[in-house]
Design a protein around this motif. Structure first.
Motif, PDB file in Angstrom:
ATOM      1  N   THR A  25       0.835  -1.208   0.000  1.00  0.00           N
ATOM      2  CA  THR A  25       0.000   0.000   0.000  1.00  0.00           C
ATOM      3  C   THR A  25       0.866   1.252   0.000  1.00  0.00           C
ATOM      4  O   THR A  25       0.586   2.208  -0.721  1.00  0.00           O
ATOM      5  CB  THR A  25      -0.942   0.012   1.222  1.00  0.00           C
ATOM      6  N   LEU A  26       1.923   1.242   0.810  1.00  0.00           N
ATOM      7  CA  LEU A  26       2.821   2.399   0.843  1.00  0.00           C
ATOM      8  C   LEU A  26       3.489   2.619  -0.512  1.00  0.00           C
ATOM      9  O   LEU A  26       3.603   3.756  -0.978  1.00  0.00           O
ATOM     10  CB  LEU A  26       3.890   2.214   1.924  1.00  0.00           C
ATOM     11  N   LEU A  27       3.923   1.542  -1.150  1.00  0.00           N
ATOM     12  CA  LEU A  27       4.592   1.672  -2.451  1.00  0.00           C
ATOM     13  C   LEU A  27       3.623   2.167  -3.530  1.00  0.00           C
ATOM     14  O   LEU A  27       3.996   2.966  -4.378  1.00  0.00           O
ATOM     15  CB  LEU A  27       5.213   0.344  -2.863  1.00  0.00           C
ATOM     16  N   ALA A  28       2.370   1.688  -3.470  1.00  0.00           N
ATOM     17  CA  ALA A  28       1.399   2.059  -4.499  1.00  0.00           C
ATOM     18  C   ALA A  28       0.829   3.462  -4.268  1.00  0.00           C
ATOM     19  O   ALA A  28       0.690   4.240  -5.212  1.00  0.00           O
ATOM     20  CB  ALA A  28       0.263   1.043  -4.527  1.00  0.00           C
ATOM     21  N   GLN A  29       0.491   3.777  -3.028  1.00  0.00           N
ATOM     22  CA  GLN A  29      -0.211   5.024  -2.733  1.00  0.00           C
ATOM     23  C   GLN A  29       0.707   6.189  -2.356  1.00  0.00           C
ATOM     24  O   GLN A  29       0.257   7.322  -2.293  1.00  0.00           O
ATOM     25  CB  GLN A  29      -1.193   4.792  -1.569  1.00  0.00           C
ATOM     26  N   LEU A  30       1.965   5.877  -2.041  1.00  0.00           N
ATOM     27  CA  LEU A  30       2.872   6.913  -1.541  1.00  0.00           C
ATOM     28  C   LEU A  30       4.225   6.848  -2.270  1.00  0.00           C
ATOM     29  O   LEU A  30       5.237   6.489  -1.687  1.00  0.00           O
ATOM     30  CB  LEU A  30       3.051   6.727  -0.037  1.00  0.00           C
ATOM     31  N   PRO A  31       4.244   7.198  -3.569  1.00  0.00           N
ATOM     32  CA  PRO A  31       5.509   7.135  -4.298  1.00  0.00           C
ATOM     33  C   PRO A  31       6.539   8.147  -3.797  1.00  0.00           C
ATOM     34  O   PRO A  31       7.726   8.034  -4.092  1.00  0.00           O
ATOM     35  CB  PRO A  31       5.103   7.437  -5.747  1.00  0.00           C
ATOM     36  N   GLU A  32       6.096   9.124  -2.998  1.00  0.00           N
ATOM     37  CA  GLU A  32       7.008  10.138  -2.473  1.00  0.00           C
ATOM     38  C   GLU A  32       7.827   9.633  -1.283  1.00  0.00           C
ATOM     39  O   GLU A  32       8.692  10.346  -0.781  1.00  0.00           O
ATOM     40  CB  GLU A  32       6.219  11.384  -2.011  1.00  0.00           C
ATOM     41  N   LEU A  33       7.556   8.414  -0.826  1.00  0.00           N
ATOM     42  CA  LEU A  33       8.242   7.863   0.342  1.00  0.00           C
ATOM     43  C   LEU A  33       9.753   7.850   0.125  1.00  0.00           C
ATOM     44  O   LEU A  33      10.238   7.321  -0.861  1.00  0.00           O
ATOM     45  CB  LEU A  33       7.741   6.442   0.625  1.00  0.00           C
ATOM     46  N   GLY A  34      10.485   8.477   1.031  1.00  0.00           N
ATOM     47  CA  GLY A  34      11.931   8.548   0.934  1.00  0.00           C
ATOM     48  C   GLY A  34      12.434   9.780   0.202  1.00  0.00           C
ATOM     49  O   GLY A  34      13.628  10.056   0.187  1.00  0.00           O
ATOM     50  N   LYS A  35      11.529  10.531  -0.416  1.00  0.00           N
ATOM     51  CA  LYS A  35      11.938  11.711  -1.178  1.00  0.00           C
ATOM     52  C   LYS A  35      11.627  13.018  -0.454  1.00  0.00           C
ATOM     53  O   LYS A  35      12.185  14.055  -0.777  1.00  0.00           O
ATOM     54  CB  LYS A  35      11.251  11.710  -2.542  1.00  0.00           C
ATOM     55  N   LEU A  36      10.720  12.966   0.515  1.00  0.00           N
ATOM     56  CA  LEU A  36      10.320  14.166   1.252  1.00  0.00           C
ATOM     57  C   LEU A  36      10.887  14.146   2.663  1.00  0.00           C
ATOM     58  O   LEU A  36      11.269  13.085   3.167  1.00  0.00           O
ATOM     59  CB  LEU A  36       8.785  14.252   1.328  1.00  0.00           C
ATOM     60  N   ASN A  37      10.895  15.301   3.328  1.00  0.00           N
ATOM     61  CA  ASN A  37      11.340  15.313   4.716  1.00  0.00           C
ATOM     62  C   ASN A  37      10.196  14.872   5.634  1.00  0.00           C
ATOM     63  O   ASN A  37       9.072  14.662   5.180  1.00  0.00           O
ATOM     64  CB  ASN A  37      11.918  16.680   5.124  1.00  0.00           C
ATOM     65  N   ARG A  38      10.478  14.742   6.928  1.00  0.00           N
ATOM     66  CA  ARG A  38       9.508  14.185   7.858  1.00  0.00           C
ATOM     67  C   ARG A  38       8.222  15.000   7.961  1.00  0.00           C
ATOM     68  O   ARG A  38       7.131  14.433   8.037  1.00  0.00           O
ATOM     69  CB  ARG A  38      10.150  13.980   9.225  1.00  0.00           C
ATOM     70  N   LYS A  39       8.310  16.311   7.932  1.00  0.00           N
ATOM     71  CA  LYS A  39       7.103  17.137   8.043  1.00  0.00           C
ATOM     72  C   LYS A  39       6.258  17.043   6.779  1.00  0.00           C
ATOM     73  O   LYS A  39       5.033  16.979   6.839  1.00  0.00           O
ATOM     74  CB  LYS A  39       7.483  18.595   8.311  1.00  0.00           C
ATOM     75  N   GLN A  40       6.916  17.034   5.625  1.00  0.00           N
ATOM     76  CA  GLN A  40       6.190  16.972   4.362  1.00  0.00           C
ATOM     77  C   GLN A  40       5.470  15.639   4.207  1.00  0.00           C
ATOM     78  O   GLN A  40       4.321  15.596   3.769  1.00  0.00           O
ATOM     79  CB  GLN A  40       7.147  17.182   3.195  1.00  0.00           C
ATOM     80  N   LEU A 114       5.667   6.192  10.367  1.00  0.00           N
ATOM     81  CA  LEU A 114       5.793   6.753   9.021  1.00  0.00           C
ATOM     82  C   LEU A 114       7.140   7.453   8.844  1.00  0.00           C
ATOM     83  O   LEU A 114       7.796   7.298   7.810  1.00  0.00           O
ATOM     84  CB  LEU A 114       4.649   7.729   8.733  1.00  0.00           C
ATOM     85  N   VAL A 115       7.575   8.184   9.867  1.00  0.00           N
ATOM     86  CA  VAL A 115       8.865   8.879   9.786  1.00  0.00           C
ATOM     87  C   VAL A 115      10.006   7.859   9.707  1.00  0.00           C
ATOM     88  O   VAL A 115      10.961   8.036   8.945  1.00  0.00           O
ATOM     89  CB  VAL A 115       9.026   9.847  10.981  1.00  0.00           C
ATOM     90  N   ILE A 116       9.897   6.766  10.462  1.00  0.00           N
ATOM     91  CA  ILE A 116      10.920   5.702  10.424  1.00  0.00           C
ATOM     92  C   ILE A 116      10.949   5.055   9.034  1.00  0.00           C
ATOM     93  O   ILE A 116      12.017   4.852   8.456  1.00  0.00           O
ATOM     94  CB  ILE A 116      10.654   4.646  11.519  1.00  0.00           C
ATOM     95  N   LEU A 117       9.766   4.743   8.487  1.00  0.00           N
ATOM     96  CA  LEU A 117       9.698   4.117   7.156  1.00  0.00           C
ATOM     97  C   LEU A 117      10.247   5.061   6.081  1.00  0.00           C
ATOM     98  O   LEU A 117      10.906   4.616   5.137  1.00  0.00           O
ATOM     99  CB  LEU A 117       8.260   3.713   6.836  1.00  0.00           C
ATOM    100  N   ASN A 118       9.996   6.346   6.224  1.00  0.00           N
ATOM    101  CA  ASN A 118      10.532   7.338   5.294  1.00  0.00           C
ATOM    102  C   ASN A 118      12.060   7.359   5.361  1.00  0.00           C
ATOM    103  O   ASN A 118      12.734   7.418   4.330  1.00  0.00           O
ATOM    104  CB  ASN A 118       9.949   8.726   5.619  1.00  0.00           C
ATOM    105  N   ALA A 119      12.608   7.287   6.577  1.00  0.00           N
ATOM    106  CA  ALA A 119      14.067   7.278   6.739  1.00  0.00           C
ATOM    107  C   ALA A 119      14.679   6.006   6.161  1.00  0.00           C
ATOM    108  O   ALA A 119      15.752   6.044   5.542  1.00  0.00           O
ATOM    109  CB  ALA A 119      14.424   7.402   8.213  1.00  0.00           C
TER     110      ALA A 119
END
Length: 135
Positions: A25-40, A114-119
């Motif tokens: 779900t994260l890969l499909a719905q959130l392609p920005e994962l890893g590209k934005l900062n924690r607040k964004q 979410l912040v951990i997964l983004n990192a």
């Protein structure tokens, strides 16, 4: 692109509480994962507390908007994480001990997850307690 998604899914599922459904779900719905900062990234998903202020009135902060499907799977992942992930479990217990309501503490865990997964997506390295404590 498919190999990239498989590698990223493997990294995301290295976090206790995040299973294949959450990762896909994260890969499909959130392609920005890893590209934005924690607040964004938290604002994009709708996990950033937004104020309800007007003039001198100071309203209560709520989460709303954003991507509801991602929020839904993060809720379940955080719920599982508060039982089996040592970092989230300690964070959740600390919030409850401070007097926070259970739902508020769980939403804070969703935010932290979410912040951990983004990192993890940004650094391309699997779960480690070091990543989780820095975030």
């Amino acid at each position: 692109i498919r190999a990239h998604h498989a590698d990223l899914a493997k990294l995301l599922t290295s976090v206790k509480g995040v299973g294949p459904t959450t990762a896909s779900t994260l890969l499909a719905q959130l392609p920005e994962l890893g590209k934005l900062n924690r607040k964004q990234i938290t604002a994009l998903v709708g996990l950033a507390p937004m104020n309800r202020d007007s003039g001198t009135l100071r309203g209560q902060r709520h989460i709303f908007g954003g991507r509801a499907d991602v929020r839904r799977v993060l809720f379940v992942a955080a719920l599982v994480g508060t039982r089996f992930n040592p970092v989230l479990k300690a964070f959740y217990a600390r919030l409850l001990a401070a007097g926070e309501p259970k739902k508020v503490a769980l939403v804070a865990c969703m935010h932290k997850l979410l912040v951990i997964l983004n990192a993890i997506a940004r650094s391309k390295s699997p779960w480690s307690n070091e990543i989780a404590t820095v975030v």
